[in-house]
Design an enzyme around this catalytic site. Structure first.
Site, PDB file in Angstrom:
ATOM      1  N   LYS A 177       0.689  -1.244  -0.140  1.00  0.00           N
ATOM      2  CA  LYS A 177       0.063  -0.041  -0.148  1.00  0.00           C
ATOM      3  C   LYS A 177       0.880   1.246  -0.050  1.00  0.00           C
ATOM      4  O   LYS A 177       1.952   1.546   0.819  1.00  0.00           O
ATOM      5  CB  LYS A 177      -0.970   0.019   1.259  1.00  0.00           C
ATOM      6  CG  LYS A 177      -2.164   0.902   1.149  1.00  0.00           C
ATOM      7  CD  LYS A 177      -3.088   0.726   2.393  1.00  0.00           C
ATOM      8  CE  LYS A 177      -4.215   1.829   2.027  1.00  0.00           C
ATOM      9  NZ  LYS A 177      -4.840   2.146   3.481  1.00  0.00           N
ATOM     10  N   GLY A 210       6.198   0.797   5.904  1.00  0.00           N
ATOM     11  CA  GLY A 210       7.127  -0.255   5.265  1.00  0.00           C
ATOM     12  C   GLY A 210       7.224   0.028   3.788  1.00  0.00           C
ATOM     13  O   GLY A 210       8.300  -0.109   3.298  1.00  0.00           O
ATOM     14  N   CYS A 211       6.210   0.346   3.169  1.00  0.00           N
ATOM     15  CA  CYS A 211       6.397   0.433   1.789  1.00  0.00           C
ATOM     16  C   CYS A 211       6.906   1.792   1.428  1.00  0.00           C
ATOM     17  O   CYS A 211       7.685   1.775   0.323  1.00  0.00           O
ATOM     18  CB  CYS A 211       4.649   0.614   1.277  1.00  0.00           C
ATOM     19  SG  CYS A 211       4.001  -1.049   1.543  1.00  0.00           S
ATOM     20  N   THR A 212       6.943   2.898   1.989  1.00  0.00           N
ATOM     21  CA  THR A 212       7.486   4.058   2.226  1.00  0.00           C
ATOM     22  C   THR A 212       8.978   3.941   2.074  1.00  0.00           C
ATOM     23  O   THR A 212       9.862   4.521   1.182  1.00  0.00           O
ATOM     24  CB  THR A 212       7.136   5.227   3.005  1.00  0.00           C
ATOM     25  OG1 THR A 212       5.545   5.394   2.727  1.00  0.00           O
ATOM     26  CG2 THR A 212       7.882   6.383   2.683  1.00  0.00           C
ATOM     27  N   ALA A 253      10.303   2.212  -0.937  1.00  0.00           N
ATOM     28  CA  ALA A 253      10.151   2.926  -2.155  1.00  0.00           C
ATOM     29  C   ALA A 253      11.389   3.959  -2.000  1.00  0.00           C
ATOM     30  O   ALA A 253      12.051   4.119  -3.182  1.00  0.00           O
ATOM     31  CB  ALA A 253       8.790   3.669  -2.288  1.00  0.00           C
TER      32      ALA A 253
END
Length: 156
Positions: free
Chosen positions: A42, A47-49, A52
């Site tokens: 998401k 975590g995704c930030t 990325a």
């Protein structure tokens, strides 16, 4: 519907999807280049930030080494555009709201958070060679060291 299980040596399933700018992108456009295809749950989550931003911070050196980075999640084009703008992400984020890509790559499945089970994207990275063949699969991604994990596997 049984989940696809891809293995090293398999041909990467074809992808044609919109990116964060609404442009159509195909995995076939990248034949002749190595691709880091990473699936994340998401936009704008911690975590995704971290993942990325790790790819962003190492993007120039990855490209210099002949690698392209493509992110995929089930978020909308608008969500991807906001995420890419907020964190200055220089690579494509593909929209998979119909969950076709996550199903084709076998990364959509049951997850558990705080004891609750739900369906979602399992964070996974595929490294695809110049001929479109999967050479590595990382299913235990270290968000803060995602590009370093790729480099270690590729030996550079």
């Amino acid at each position: 519907m049984p989940m696809t299980k891809l293995n090293v040596g398999d041909k990467a399933p074809a992808i044609t999807a919109k990116n964060q700018q609404g442009e159509t992108v195909s995995l076939a456009d990248y034949l002749g280049k190595k691709v880091i295809l990473y699936f994340y749950p998401k936009d704008n989550t911690p975590g995704c930030t971290a993942e990325a931003c790790n790819f962003r911070d190492n993007y120039q050196s990855l490209v210099a080494d002949g690698l392209e980075v493509i992110g995929v999640s089930v978020n909308t084009e608008r969500s991807h555009r906001n995420f890419a703008t907020k964190f200055d992400l220089p690579f494509q984020l593909l929209v998979d709201t119909d969950q076709k890509i996550v199903n084709d790559y076998g990364v959509w499945g049951e997850k558990t958070m705080f004891g609750k089970k739900y369906m979602g994207t399992k964070r996974t990275t595929f490294i695809i060679d110049e001929q479109g063949i999967i050479t590595h699969i990382i299913d235990k991604v270290n968000n803060e060291q995602a590009s370093q994990q790729v480099r270690e596997l590729l030996g550079n």
